[in-house]
Design an enzyme around this catalytic site. Structure first.
Site, short mmCIF file in Angstrom:
data_model
loop_
_atom_site.label_atom_id
_atom_site.label_comp_id
_atom_site.label_asym_id
_atom_site.label_seq_id
_atom_site.Cartn_x
_atom_site.Cartn_y
_atom_site.Cartn_z
N LYS A 13 1.21 -1.42 -0.72
CA LYS A 13 0.22 0.17 -0.33
C LYS A 13 0.88 1.10 -0.30
O LYS A 13 0.78 1.92 -0.70
CB LYS A 13 -0.82 0.15 1.37
CG LYS A 13 -1.71 -1.11 1.34
CD LYS A 13 -3.05 -0.93 2.82
CE LYS A 13 -2.03 -1.10 4.05
NZ LYS A 13 -1.36 -2.95 4.10
N ARG A 88 -10.02 0.53 8.26
CA ARG A 88 -9.42 -0.84 9.02
C ARG A 88 -10.67 -1.78 9.66
O ARG A 88 -10.02 -2.93 10.17
CB ARG A 88 -8.34 -0.39 9.97
CG ARG A 88 -6.68 -0.60 9.05
CD ARG A 88 -5.45 -0.63 10.35
NE ARG A 88 -4.60 -0.88 9.73
CZ ARG A 88 -3.48 -0.59 9.78
NH1 ARG A 88 -3.49 0.15 8.87
NH2 ARG A 88 -2.88 -1.78 8.97
N ARG A 127 11.43 -6.25 4.81
CA ARG A 127 11.83 -4.42 4.53
C ARG A 127 12.26 -4.48 6.90
O ARG A 127 13.26 -3.41 7.15
CB ARG A 127 10.76 -4.22 4.59
CG ARG A 127 10.75 -2.31 5.70
CD ARG A 127 9.18 -1.87 5.39
NE ARG A 127 8.16 -2.41 6.38
CZ ARG A 127 6.96 -2.10 5.98
NH1 ARG A 127 6.60 -1.64 6.03
NH2 ARG A 127 6.18 -3.57 7.60
N ARG A 133 11.95 -1.70 11.57
CA ARG A 133 10.50 -0.66 11.59
C ARG A 133 9.85 -1.66 13.44
O ARG A 133 10.03 -2.44 13.22
CB ARG A 133 9.02 -0.97 10.71
CG ARG A 133 8.28 0.21 11.05
CD ARG A 133 7.71 0.41 9.30
NE ARG A 133 6.19 -0.35 9.77
CZ ARG A 133 5.36 -0.22 9.02
NH1 ARG A 133 5.22 0.72 8.16
NH2 ARG A 133 4.65 -0.70 9.41
N ARG A 144 -0.33 -8.09 14.03
CA ARG A 144 -0.68 -7.41 13.11
C ARG A 144 -1.52 -8.58 11.84
O ARG A 144 -3.26 -7.96 11.62
CB ARG A 144 0.11 -6.54 12.08
CG ARG A 144 0.66 -5.44 12.58
CD ARG A 144 2.43 -5.29 12.53
NE ARG A 144 2.43 -4.63 11.58
CZ ARG A 144 3.37 -4.43 10.18
NH1 ARG A 144 4.29 -4.85 10.97
NH2 ARG A 144 3.26 -4.12 9.33
P1 AP5 Z 1 4.81 -1.85 2.16
O1 AP5 Z 1 4.65 -0.53 0.18
O2 AP5 Z 1 5.29 -0.46 3.41
O3 AP5 Z 1 3.39 -2.42 2.24
P2 AP5 Z 1 1.98 -1.88 3.20
O4 AP5 Z 1 1.20 -3.27 2.47
O5 AP5 Z 1 2.06 -0.52 3.03
O6 AP5 Z 1 2.51 -3.01 3.90
P3 AP5 Z 1 2.84 -1.76 6.41
O7 AP5 Z 1 2.99 -2.42 7.05
O8 AP5 Z 1 2.95 -0.61 6.09
O9 AP5 Z 1 1.00 -1.72 6.25
P4 AP5 Z 1 0.69 -1.88 7.80
O10 AP5 Z 1 -1.18 -1.09 7.19
O11 AP5 Z 1 0.36 -3.74 8.10
O12 AP5 Z 1 0.79 -0.15 8.46
P5 AP5 Z 1 0.32 0.38 8.47
O13 AP5 Z 1 2.10 1.48 8.31
O14 AP5 Z 1 -0.68 0.95 7.64
O15 AP5 Z 1 5.75 -2.56 1.58
C1 AP5 Z 1 6.46 -3.69 2.25
C2 AP5 Z 1 7.69 -4.06 1.89
O16 AP5 Z 1 7.23 -5.16 0.47
C3 AP5 Z 1 8.36 -3.28 1.47
O17 AP5 Z 1 9.75 -3.03 1.86
C4 AP5 Z 1 8.92 -2.76 -0.01
O18 AP5 Z 1 9.51 -2.53 -0.47
C5 AP5 Z 1 7.87 -4.28 -0.73
N1 AP5 Z 1 7.09 -4.72 -1.78
C6 AP5 Z 1 6.01 -3.72 -1.93
N2 AP5 Z 1 5.47 -3.86 -3.11
C7 AP5 Z 1 6.55 -5.13 -3.60
C8 AP5 Z 1 6.10 -6.44 -5.14
N3 AP5 Z 1 5.42 -5.49 -5.63
N4 AP5 Z 1 7.05 -6.45 -5.00
C9 AP5 Z 1 8.23 -6.87 -3.86
N5 AP5 Z 1 8.55 -6.54 -3.09
C10 AP5 Z 1 7.13 -5.47 -2.60
O19 AP5 Z 1 -0.26 0.04 10.26
C11 AP5 Z 1 0.76 0.14 11.19
C12 AP5 Z 1 0.13 0.37 12.76
O20 AP5 Z 1 -0.36 1.33 12.84
C13 AP5 Z 1 -0.15 -0.56 12.92
O21 AP5 Z 1 -0.71 -2.08 13.31
C14 AP5 Z 1 -1.48 -0.13 14.01
O22 AP5 Z 1 -0.75 -0.76 15.00
C15 AP5 Z 1 -1.82 1.49 13.41
N6 AP5 Z 1 -2.09 1.96 12.77
C16 AP5 Z 1 -2.36 2.28 11.45
N7 AP5 Z 1 -3.44 2.79 10.67
C17 AP5 Z 1 -4.43 2.50 11.54
C18 AP5 Z 1 -6.30 2.42 11.36
N8 AP5 Z 1 -6.64 3.02 10.41
N9 AP5 Z 1 -6.98 2.79 12.79
C19 AP5 Z 1 -6.15 1.60 13.89
N10 AP5 Z 1 -4.89 2.03 14.29
C20 AP5 Z 1 -3.99 2.48 12.75
#
Ligand code: AP5
Length: 195
Positions: A13, A88, A127, A133, A144
């Site tokens: 994402k 979410r 990552r 992270r 997660r």
């Molecule tokens: P990346 O692009 O980072 O993937 P992502 O889907 O953004 O993954 P996240 O781990 O950031 O998502 P998340 O939803 O768990 O975390 P968030 O920050 O929202 O890609 C991942 C890896 O794969 C990278 O190394 C990238 O280079 C690689 N990659 C990407 N595409 C690729 C491809 N096509 N081929 C190969 N490699 C590839 O949330 C974190 C925390 O915040 C949550 O756990 C929660 O505690 C809190 N939080 C956030 N939003 C909320 C909410 N709305 N409500 C409540 N709590 C929340």
């Protein structure tokens, strides 16, 4: 264009949102990034969110909604936005719909990036090694993914019922995945030609 980008942790994402920012000229609004910035700045919100995030749980709906509302009211979000990591759970879907109705900016499309779980685990491990992270430890990633399956999977059904869901294969080269997303957007865009 007002877009929600859905998908499991590690589905791409954040990576794809950044690419869409360049193509579409609208900001990425990532609740995860906003929360990490608050943790880093040690604001009172950040102090509350830190332990929850490190445990792989969801931060409270009220905190995240207040943060999102403030961000959506910034002038750069008037032309549209890519929401990354929100909503979410179904309560957040309902809160988002009400907030966007109040702002007069209804959502146009929800794109879900579909990536098999074994590849997700591999990507997050990559990552974790590169970025360190705090929530990328094996135990937190397991939690997660559990929270995602339990609370966030139903979000796709919410948008499907509204006729706004598009499912995109998230496996492949970054540019190929970006092209699939651009092709899934509801109206033809000149930007697609240069994707
Ligand atoms: P990346 O692009 O980072 O993937 P992502 O889907 O953004 O993954 P996240 O781990 O950031 O998502 P998340 O939803 O768990 O975390 P968030 O920050 O929202 O890609 C991942 C890896 O794969 C990278 O190394 C990238 O280079 C690689 N990659 C990407 N595409 C690729 C491809 N096509 N081929 C190969 N490699 C590839 O949330 C974190 C925390 O915040 C949550 O756990 C929660 O505690 C809190 N939080 C956030 N939003 C909320 C909410 N709305 N409500 C409540 N709590 C929340």
């Amino acid at each position: 264009m007002r877009i929600v980008l859905l998908g499991a942790p590690g589905s791409g994402k954040g990576t794809q949102s950044q690419r869409l920012v360049e193509r579409l000229g609208i900001p990425q609004i990532s609740t995860g990034d906003l929360l990490r910035a608050a943790v880093k700045a040690a604001t009172s919100l950040g102090l509350k969110a830190r332990a929850v995030m490190e445990a792989g749980q969801l931060v409270s709906d009220e905190i995240v909604l207040a943060m999102l509302e403030e961000r959506l009211e910034q002038p750069d979000a008037v032309a549209g936005f890519i929401l990354d990591g929100y909503p979410r759970n179904v309560a957040q879907c309902e809160a988002l719909e009400a907030l966007l109705a109040r702002l007069g900016q209804p959502l146009e499309v929800a794109i879900k990036l579909d990536v098999p779980s074994e590849l997700i685990v591999e990507r997050i491990a990559g990552r974790a090694a590169a970025q360190g992270r705090k929530d990328d430890t094996p135990e937190t990633v397991r939690e997660r993914l559990r929270v995602y399956a339990e609370q966030t999977e139903p979000v796709a059904g919410y948008f499907a019922a509204e006729g706004k869901l598009r499912i995109v294969d998230g496996v492949g080269e970054l540019a190929e995945v970006s092209r699939r997303i651009l092709d899934a957007l509801p109206t033809p865009r000149a930007v697609r030609a240069s994707a």
